[in-house]
Scaffold this motif. Structure first.
Motif, short mmCIF file in Angstrom:
data_model
loop_
_atom_site.label_atom_id
_atom_site.label_comp_id
_atom_site.label_asym_id
_atom_site.label_seq_id
_atom_site.Cartn_x
_atom_site.Cartn_y
_atom_site.Cartn_z
N LEU A 439 0.83 -1.22 0.00
CA LEU A 439 0.00 0.00 0.00
C LEU A 439 0.86 1.26 0.00
CD1 LEU A 439 -2.86 -1.06 2.42
CD2 LEU A 439 -3.04 -0.64 -0.03
N VAL A 442 1.57 2.73 -3.49
CA VAL A 442 0.51 3.30 -4.33
C VAL A 442 0.91 4.69 -4.81
CG1 VAL A 442 -1.89 4.10 -4.34
CG2 VAL A 442 -1.30 2.00 -3.14
N ARG A 455 -6.16 -3.95 0.16
CA ARG A 455 -6.76 -3.52 1.44
C ARG A 455 -7.66 -4.62 2.01
NH1 ARG A 455 -7.36 2.78 0.41
NH2 ARG A 455 -5.84 3.42 1.97
N ASP A 469 -9.72 -3.95 15.67
CA ASP A 469 -9.98 -2.52 15.40
C ASP A 469 -9.53 -2.18 13.98
OD1 ASP A 469 -10.94 -2.08 17.92
OD2 ASP A 469 -9.00 -1.49 18.75
N GLU A 470 -8.33 -2.65 13.64
CA GLU A 470 -7.78 -2.34 12.33
C GLU A 470 -8.61 -3.00 11.23
OE1 GLU A 470 -5.98 -3.08 14.97
OE2 GLU A 470 -4.09 -1.97 14.99
N ILE A 473 -11.81 -1.10 10.70
CA ILE A 473 -11.58 0.20 10.03
C ILE A 473 -11.41 0.00 8.52
CG2 ILE A 473 -9.81 2.00 9.72
CD1 ILE A 473 -9.51 1.99 12.80
N VAL A 474 -10.55 -0.95 8.15
CA VAL A 474 -10.28 -1.14 6.72
C VAL A 474 -11.54 -1.68 6.01
CG1 VAL A 474 -8.83 -2.32 5.03
CG2 VAL A 474 -7.84 -1.58 7.17
N PHE A 477 -14.16 1.03 5.61
CA PHE A 477 -13.72 2.02 4.62
C PHE A 477 -13.99 1.49 3.20
CE2 PHE A 477 -10.25 3.73 1.92
CZ PHE A 477 -10.47 5.09 2.08
N LYS A 481 -16.73 3.44 0.93
CA LYS A 481 -16.17 4.29 -0.12
C LYS A 481 -16.21 3.65 -1.51
CE LYS A 481 -14.98 7.79 2.45
NZ LYS A 481 -15.77 9.02 2.35
N PHE A 482 -16.37 2.35 -1.59
CA PHE A 482 -16.27 1.70 -2.90
C PHE A 482 -17.49 0.85 -3.26
CE2 PHE A 482 -12.00 2.58 -1.42
CZ PHE A 482 -11.47 3.26 -2.50
N ARG A 521 -21.09 1.39 16.30
CA ARG A 521 -20.48 1.30 14.97
C ARG A 521 -21.16 0.19 14.16
NH1 ARG A 521 -19.08 5.18 13.21
NH2 ARG A 521 -18.31 3.99 11.44
N ALA B 269 -12.46 8.61 -1.62
CA ALA B 269 -11.35 7.89 -0.99
C ALA B 269 -9.99 8.41 -1.41
CB ALA B 269 -11.46 6.40 -1.32
N TYR B 279 -10.11 12.93 10.00
CA TYR B 279 -10.10 11.91 11.07
C TYR B 279 -9.33 12.41 12.30
CZ TYR B 279 -12.39 8.10 8.55
OH TYR B 279 -13.31 7.31 7.93
N LEU B 297 -10.06 5.20 17.95
CA LEU B 297 -10.49 4.61 16.67
C LEU B 297 -10.35 5.64 15.54
CD1 LEU B 297 -13.58 2.43 17.60
CD2 LEU B 297 -11.37 1.66 16.82
N LEU B 300 -6.74 5.98 14.77
CA LEU B 300 -6.28 4.73 14.15
C LEU B 300 -6.63 4.68 12.66
CD1 LEU B 300 -4.82 2.17 15.12
CD2 LEU B 300 -7.03 1.11 15.48
N HIS B 301 -7.73 5.32 12.28
CA HIS B 301 -8.09 5.39 10.86
C HIS B 301 -6.94 5.98 10.05
CE1 HIS B 301 -12.28 4.51 11.76
NE2 HIS B 301 -12.51 4.45 10.46
N VAL B 304 -4.00 3.46 9.89
CA VAL B 304 -4.30 2.24 9.14
C VAL B 304 -4.59 2.54 7.67
CG1 VAL B 304 -6.01 0.39 8.90
CG2 VAL B 304 -5.15 0.96 11.14
N LEU B 305 -5.31 3.63 7.41
CA LEU B 305 -5.74 3.88 6.03
C LEU B 305 -4.82 4.84 5.26
CD1 LEU B 305 -9.56 4.31 6.68
CD2 LEU B 305 -8.46 2.33 5.66
N ASP B 308 0.61 7.00 4.27
CA ASP B 308 1.48 7.80 3.40
C ASP B 308 1.35 9.30 3.68
OD1 ASP B 308 2.44 5.61 2.27
OD2 ASP B 308 1.21 5.69 0.46
N ARG B 332 0.30 -1.27 23.02
CA ARG B 332 0.01 -0.65 21.73
C ARG B 332 0.50 0.80 21.73
NH1 ARG B 332 -6.11 -2.69 20.33
NH2 ARG B 332 -5.81 -4.80 21.07
#
Lengths: 1088, 355
Positions: A439, A442, A455, A469-470, A473-474, A477, A481-482, A521, B269, B279, B297, B300-301, B304-305, B308, B332
């Motif tokens: 990733l 990209v 992803r 949690d991760e 989130i992914v 998303f 979004k898609f 959530r 996105a 975020y 959370l 963390l977005h 994680v997302l 970059d 953590r």
């Protein structure tokens, strides 16, 4: 935050504000602010000269702590150097300061660390001259460290010798503790010297090494001999092992490490020590002389699985390093089988790769191993140069994972499954790293679909590695979004579903402090999923999930509305009906609990129970129409019937409950009274079914079926006291629920329980010790459920008779009970006699027991209760009884035990609480037992309450006005002190407030509420523990544990009766919710 | 053969380049204009240039009028390679090197090469302004350089951008009145996104002066603007971030979070920078509400997302390193701290985290 601290600092008295402020800053890890504060100390008014004098020492401590919180080696070293300087300056200026010993010790440790760091650098140095120089520097630092430790030791020993040889712990607890602290310092410094000798050996010229090791061994041995049960002694033992290891005496070393590894403790400091012992053991097994690579792999893997939280510690990294080496060695061992060889190399590479990314002692070696293995496996040692290359590599890893998953799905032998799971875990960590790297490649123009694919893989890898949690989130998303990207097919839907599963797992994690976040959530995502993909089957699953979620948050209407949206022809229809029924049932249980607490009847109670019944009945009927009677019912149907049976039992419809549970092919337990495999495979469901059957059988007075049900329970749970205590509790709770509301039902219940207990007593089974003990205990439970002591008395007498019978039989048959069981029964008899008003007998028996166990808190409490109960009866000796209840009775005669009284009990409990709080503050204690602490707080408050209550009663007995006034003032002061010292929860506050009113009334004052002030908060959980306490009198014995003499003893008693049961029943919460999801929670069906 | 394919103008340029000793890498046949709105590159001859924009005549077809606010950069014919290298260095964050490169380009350029000179002078001034963000002593130099630019190239298409950068420098210096005046000029430029940029600047000034109602009003004006186009859309998004900050400042955390939730929901996105910032600010809101888990959370977005987005990721890691412990996950927190120090050793967040 800093400003609030500064404000606070100005608000406390000048004399101690500097120290307190500094402590607070250090506690919050505001090290830079603490240093700034010390810098400007001279400008601060009102500070003591003593504190100013030791500012340098404080700076040293701050810098030392700061170093321990830093990550970069350069920063750590710089802070440590500066700390050294501060301690050295302090010692130069204040050589005779009382803290000089500690300063020398701190300085020694810092020098030792620097020496070790130099020594390790020397080992890595390329140039021989540089190596030699660094080794020489290291030795010099070690020499300086030794001098510092010796200086510290001289001062500490002098300090220790200044104390008298004997200090009475009871009379001078503070002095006793002070001496113990100094002794600990002495031992620690001696241990430091021994470890230093070992470090000297490591960096000494070869010809001197043996001598240094021998010295280190001897010093460690002496400490171990003297303090073998203490932490310092155990560390000394570890260093003995390390000395043996250095001398290549592997078997002796292994013996020592094994000895340390067999210690059974929960202390985090000792666990850390054991990790080190394991690391050295693996090191030996990996040595060429041993070659026990399989054992290394097995042991290291098991450790890693069990202790992921410690895997990044130094020992954890060491264990992983040994694991990587073992896999490499195993690969070489399997060189003739290329598949096996490659698999082992891959395992080694995965472990080494992860290690190579973490800073630490093993990072360089791990990197070298990665390079070597990458060449062997023909892998490009470097990462891909662009997204496409990285995507291809990630795809390979995912395919490898798929292969492993497939093999795991088809593996039959448990050992194969374990190996494959271990492999999966290794590869998953590597996959996560690789996908993240992909990733990062990209760039503008990279295919969106490929990025989404990566992803999604990452989401799944996160899910499989427990990073919920991760994963959530992914997944969320991708879904949000898609979802309109047609080229992605079902990927966004799968991602949404996976995110739901991840939220669900995160929600159910045992350490989750706030489940509502995940629930909110999930509700949001579920709504999105259903709205976006209404026609997909996963949408129905989501509706089901959403319904369950609303059920979890006690919103049965919303839950039912979602369940009702599921088509009646859907395979999920029964789940939906069951879900709706369960939602209403859970809401009913919740409301009932609240209604009980508020002592009001909620009109919705009946409605919820009825709706639950209707929905479940409808679902069951529809399913049974389609069911094949020859085949056993599915778990879903069983669960629906079980829930309905619970409802029927609650309503007293025992026949209906019994028929749902037993007697027909489609009933929960089928037609065989003995547990059948198709039932028992779902332990939770089967256990609950037997419990409900037992309840129904008791209600129907069907002793035979009750015995079948009990046998079923025994077989399922193997539980002992817990099971029967839980049953007793259940009887008690049922009685409490109907008490005062439904006299007829109360009589019926009592009647059925009595009949059952009597029938069981008359049965041959009732002659066994365990059964007798349980029946006695249950009689007491029934007594507890009755408010009026005169009505409760027959039940207490029944219990007393039974305990008496046990003791008489034990006199005749010595093997009938063990000594511990006898003590437990004697103790219960003491309680029964007290509750029956036979205080003299009760006192005599209790004294007899107290002689054997004079320090038993439970016995001392019982003694105080006897005097208190006796006092309540009045009479000419009442004043003496009240006094004994408060103050106890001293005794100089060893044959007569000292009685503590409530005041003495309070003092001891307080001390215990302080000790626990102090332990909580130590850095080693990362997970203090919160529940134990709360229990202790409740005990302290209860004892304090008794003190004040007994004083009030004593005062009311006193004849002279002055005496009476004084006693009342003391009672009031007791309460004020309690409230000032500790913030009380509502229940405790009301209890003390009520007593406070009575005291004011007795003093002739107008009643004013007890002021609310206080120290540390009592957590809400304690409210439950004290909930049943009456506000007008001391906590009655029914709020105590059923067998206060100690749980293990009770457990021993009942082992003879029922074998081993699971602990589930003991831990069962009062709110007996049907955890539908617990029985049927599904893993996500989506695959990679 | 080959020469015949070149236009006369290219041949002339080549000749000039050779005469001036320029390297061949600097050689190009036409001006290349990069658009801000969609990163498209257009080539042709710039036949007109003013404060409001340029007229580009492509090799084929009609001349295109490009407004100043949509011009990301222009590569001029005949510009030295040092100018191009400096631009790349600036984009890659090597700001000091970029400044030196622009200065070198100015030395290499002849006095007559007006447009490349303007480009290099602007680049040098902008680099100084970037350096001044972390080193306030460079503010006067940056302001001088902008002054020099305005004096020498008063009609450049960079004119409004210069005003905005000057305004930022004045604000950094503490001269809010001066800054405000310049932003007002930008707002009154009448040029699409500059109108909104000026209003955003004024809103930021009001925010810094704790005039929250005024700031909120300005941000709302931006979001309500009827102006259309991708640039304006981005500014509207930025204004919503600002609105959330205003609400936070008045302790209306839930309202701020609501705006950010909508922003996150509506942002595509690929707009990672905006999403990452949203975020982060959302996490701040939850911290304000003492909802630590939601805050974690949210941060963390980012990690994680959008790993970059270096600056945002560093901030997220810092926040996570502070918050995980209170959720009973000290390990953590420690991992986040380790990653912060390893991945962003020079970031201000890493320095704060090490304390």
């Amino acid at each position: 935050m800093i400003w609030s601290l500064i404000f606070w600092a100005h608000s406390v008295s000048a004399a101690d504000r500097g120290e307190k402020f500094l402590q607070e800053l250090r506690k919050r890890e505001y090290f830079d602010t603490a240093l700034d504060y010390l810098e400007g100390l001279n400008k601060q008014p009102g500070l003591t000269s003593e504190f100013r004098n030791r500012a340098g020492f404080e700076r040293g401590l701050i810098l030392r702590d700061w170093a321990s919180r830093q990550v970069s080696p350069e920063q750590i070293q710089a802070s440590q150097k500066q700390a050294q300087k501060e301690f050295a300056n302090f010692l130069a200026q204040q050589a005779d300061h009382p803290l000089a010993g500690q300063a020398w010790s701190e300085l020694g440790q810092l020098l030792q660390m620097e020496a070790k760091s130099l020594g390790l650098q020397a080992q890595r140095a390329v140039s021989p001259e540089r190596k030699q120089q660094q080794l020489e520097d290291s030795r010099q630092k070690l020499k300086q460290a030794r001098e510092a430790f010796q200086q510290a030791l001289v001062r500490q020993q002098k300090e220790y010798e200044a104390f008298p040889k004997f200090i009475d712990k009871e009379k001078e607890p503070e002095r006793f503790e002070a001496r113990r602290a100094v002794e600990t310092n002495v031992v620690q410094t001696r241990l430091n010297l021994a470890i230093l000798a070992f470090d000297e050996a490591l960096f000494a010229p070869p010809q001197d090494r043996r001598e240094h090791i021998a010295k280190a061994y001897d010093q460690s041995a002496k400490i171990y001999e003297e303090y073998r049960s203490q932490l310092a002694g155990m560390y000394a033992r570890l260093y003995q092992g390390r000395c043996r290891l250095e001398l290549h005496q592997n078997q002796e070393a292994l013996g020592i490490f094994q000895e340390l590894l067999t210690l059974r403790v929960d202390d985090p400091a000792i666990l850390a020590l054991q990790d080190q012992a394991l690391m050295y053991r693996l090191q030996i097994w990996n040595a060429d002389s041993e070659k026990k690579y399989e054992q290394v792999a097995q042991e290291a893997q098991s450790w890693l699985k069990a202790h992921t939280d410690r895997s990044r510690s130094r020992a954890g990294q060491g264990i992983r390093w040994e694991l990587a080496k073992a896999y490499e060695a195993l690969a070489r061992k399997n060189e003739k089988n290329s598949d096996l060889e490659e698999a082992e190399y891959q395992r080694s590479l995965a472990v080494a790769r992860e290690l190579s990314l973490q800073p630490g002692e093993f990072q360089t070696a791990a990197r070298q191993l990665v390079n070597r293995l990458s060449q062997i496996l023909h892998r490009d040692t470097g990462e891909a140069k662009d997204f496409d290359g990285a995507f291809a590599q990630a795809g390979d890893t995912i395919r490898l994972l798929q292969g492993l998953q497939d093999s795991l799905d088809h593996a039959e032998k448990e050992e194969d499954k374990t190996r494959l799971r271990d492999d999966m875990n290794l590869q998953l960590r590597e996959a996560a790293r690789q996908l993240q790297f992909t990733l990062s490649m990209v760039r503008p123009g990279t295919s969106v679909e490929q990025v989404c694919r990566v992803r999604y893989w990452l989401c799944y890898v996160y899910y499989l590695t427990g990073r919920m949690d991760e994963a959530a989130i992914v997944g969320e998303f991708l879904a949000r979004k898609f979802h309109q990207n047609q080229a992605l097919g079902t990927l966004p839907l799968d991602a949404a579903y996976l995110a739901m599963a991840a939220y669900s797992q995160a929600c159910n994690a045992p350490d989750n402090p706030d489940k509502q976040v995940e629930i909110r959530r999930m509700i949001s995502l579920c709504n999105f999923l259903v709205a976006t993909w209404p026609k997909e089957s996963k949408a129905e699953e989501a509706m089901l999930m959403l319904g369950r979620l609303y059920s979890e948050v006690d919103d049965p209407q919303s839950a039912a509305s979602w369940f009702d949206r599921i088509d009646s022809a859907s395979p999920l229809a029964l789940d939906a009906q069951l879900g709706a029924g369960t939602a209403y049932w859970n809401a009913y249980l919740h409301l009932r609990q609240n209604a009980a607490a508020d002592k009001v009847d909620d009109p919705k109670l009946k409605e919820y129970a009825e709706t639950a019944r209707t929905k479940l009945q409808r679902g069951i009927e529809e399913t049974e129409k389609k069911a094949d009677e020859a085949a056993p019912p599915a778990d879903t149907l069983r669960l629906a019937k079980l829930t309905l049976a619970q409802i029927e039992n609650e309503a007293g419809k025992f026949k209906a409950a019994r028929d749902l549970l037993y007697g027909s092919p489609l009933s929960v337990l089928g037609t065989h009274p003995e547990p059948q495999p198709e039932v028992t495979r779902n332990t939770g469901l089967a256990t609950e079914a037997y419990r409900q059957w037992l309840r129904a059988a008791i209600g129907l007075k069907n002793l035979q079926e009750a015995q079948f049900a009990m046998k079923g329970l025994e077989q399922m749970q193997g539980g002992t006291a817990d099971l029967y205590v839980a049953l007793g509790n259940q009887f008690q709770q049922e009685l409490e629920r109907v008490r005062g509301k439904d006299a007829q039902r109360e009589t019926e219940l009592l009647g059925s329980f009595e009949a059952f207990l009597k029938a069981l007593s008359a049965h041959p089974e009732g002659n066994k010790f365990g059964t007798m003990a349980w029946i006695g205990e249950t009689w007491l439970k029934l007594a507890d459920a009755i408010d009026d002591p005169s009505h409760a008395k027959p039940y207490v007498d029944q219990a007393a008779d039974l305990f008496q019978a046990i003791l008489q039989r034990a006199d005749k048959e010595p093997d009938f009970v063990t000594p511990e069981q006898r003590v437990a029964v004697e103790f219960r008899l003491v309680s029964c006699l007290r509750r029956s008003g036979e205080f003299e007998r009760s006192l005599a028996n209790c004294q007899k027991l107290l002689k054997q166990r004079p320090q038993s808190l439970e016995l001392q409490m019982e003694m105080a209760k006897i005097y208190e109960g006796w006092g309540e009866t009045g009479g000419p000796n009442a004043a003496a009884h009240w006094s004994a209840a408060i103050q106890g009775q001293d005794s100089t005669d060893p044959a007569t035990p000292t009685i503590w009284g409530w005041a003495g009990i309070t003092t001891r409990l307080n001390r215990q609480l302080e000790k626990q709080s102090a332990e909580k503050l130590t850095p080693e204690n990362k997970s203090p037992d919160k529940k134990a602490n709360e229990g202790l707080v409740n005990q302290v408050l209860d004892a304090r309450y008794h003190v004040a209550y007994c004083r009030l009663k004593e005062a009311l007995q006193q004849s002279t006005g002055e005496e009476r006034e004084k006693t009342l003032q003391r009672a009031a002061a007791d309460i004020q002190y309690t409230v000032a010292q500790r913030e009380l929860n509502e229940t405790w506050y009301q209890k003390f407030n009520s007593l406070w009113f009575q005291i004011l009334q007795a003093e002739g004052k107008s009643p004013t509420p007890l002021p609310r002030t206080g120290g540390p908060a009592v957590s809400p959980e304690t409210t439950q523990a004290t909930h049943a306490a009456t506000p007008s009198g001391p906590a009655s014995s029914k709020n105590q544990r059923p067998f206060p003499i100690s749980f293990p003893v009770m457990a021993v008693i009942c082992v003879t009766l029922v074998g081993v049961f699971l602990l589930v029943f003991l831990n069962r919460p009062r709110r007996t919710r049907t955890r539908y999801s617990k029985y049927s929670r599904k893993q996500p069906t989506t695959k990679l | 053969m080959i020469a015949s394919k070149f236009s006369r103008r290219t041949a002339t340029s080549l000749a000039i380049a050779l005469v001036l000793g320029l390297s061949l890498s600097g050689l190009q046949a036409a001006e290349v204009v990069t658009l801000r709105s969609d990163a498209k590159k257009l080539s042709g001859e710039v036949t007109e240039s003013s404060k409001s924009g340029i007229l580009l005549k492509p090799a084929k077809g009609e001349a295109i009028r490009i407004p100043a606010d949509d011009i990301q950069q222009i590569q001029w014919v005949g510009e030295p390679s040092a100018l191009r290298t400096a631009r790349n260095d600036e984009i890659a964050g090597r700001t000091q090197k970029a400044f030196d490169g622009y200065q070198q380009a100015l030395q290499e350029l002849g006095e007559m090469q007006v447009n490349p000179r303007a480009e290099a002078t602007f680049g040098a001034a902008r680099s100084l302004a970037t350096l001044a963000l972390s080193d306030k002593s460079k503010i006067p130099a940056a302001l001088d350089k902008f002054g020099e630019f305005q004096q020498k190239f008063p009609d450049s298409y960079h004119a409004w951008e210069v005003l905005m950068l000057q305004s930022q420098m004045l604000l950094l210096k503490g001269d809010t009145a001066g800054s405000q005046k310049l932003y007002q000029q930008v707002r009154d430029s009448g040029l699409g996104s500059y109108v909104l940029a000026g209003e955003l600047g004024l809103a930021r000034i009001a925010l810094s002066k704790k005039e929250y109602a005024q700031a909120l009003n300005s941000f709302e004006q931006v979001t309500a603007s009827p102006l259309k186009g991708p640039l304006m859309d981005r500014q509207r998004q930025e204004a919503r971030l600002g609105m959330a900050e205003c609400l936070y400042a008045e302790k209306k955390f839930a309202d701020g979070i609501k705006i950010l939730d909508e922003l996150i929901d509506q942002t595509p996105a690929e707009n990672e920078k905006l999403l990452a910032t949203a975020y982060l600010r959302r996490g701040d809101g939850y911290v304000g509400l003492a909802k630590t888990k939601e805050a974690v959370l949210s941060y963390l977005h980012v990690d994680v997302l959008f790993p970059d987005q270096a600056e945002a990721d560093a901030e997220a890691l810092y926040r996570l390193s502070q918050l995980w412990e209170s959720l009973q996950h000290p390990e953590r927190g420690l991992q986040a701290k380790e990653r912060l120090v390893q991945q962003y050793p020079n970031s201000s967040w890493a320095k704060s985290g090490a304390k």
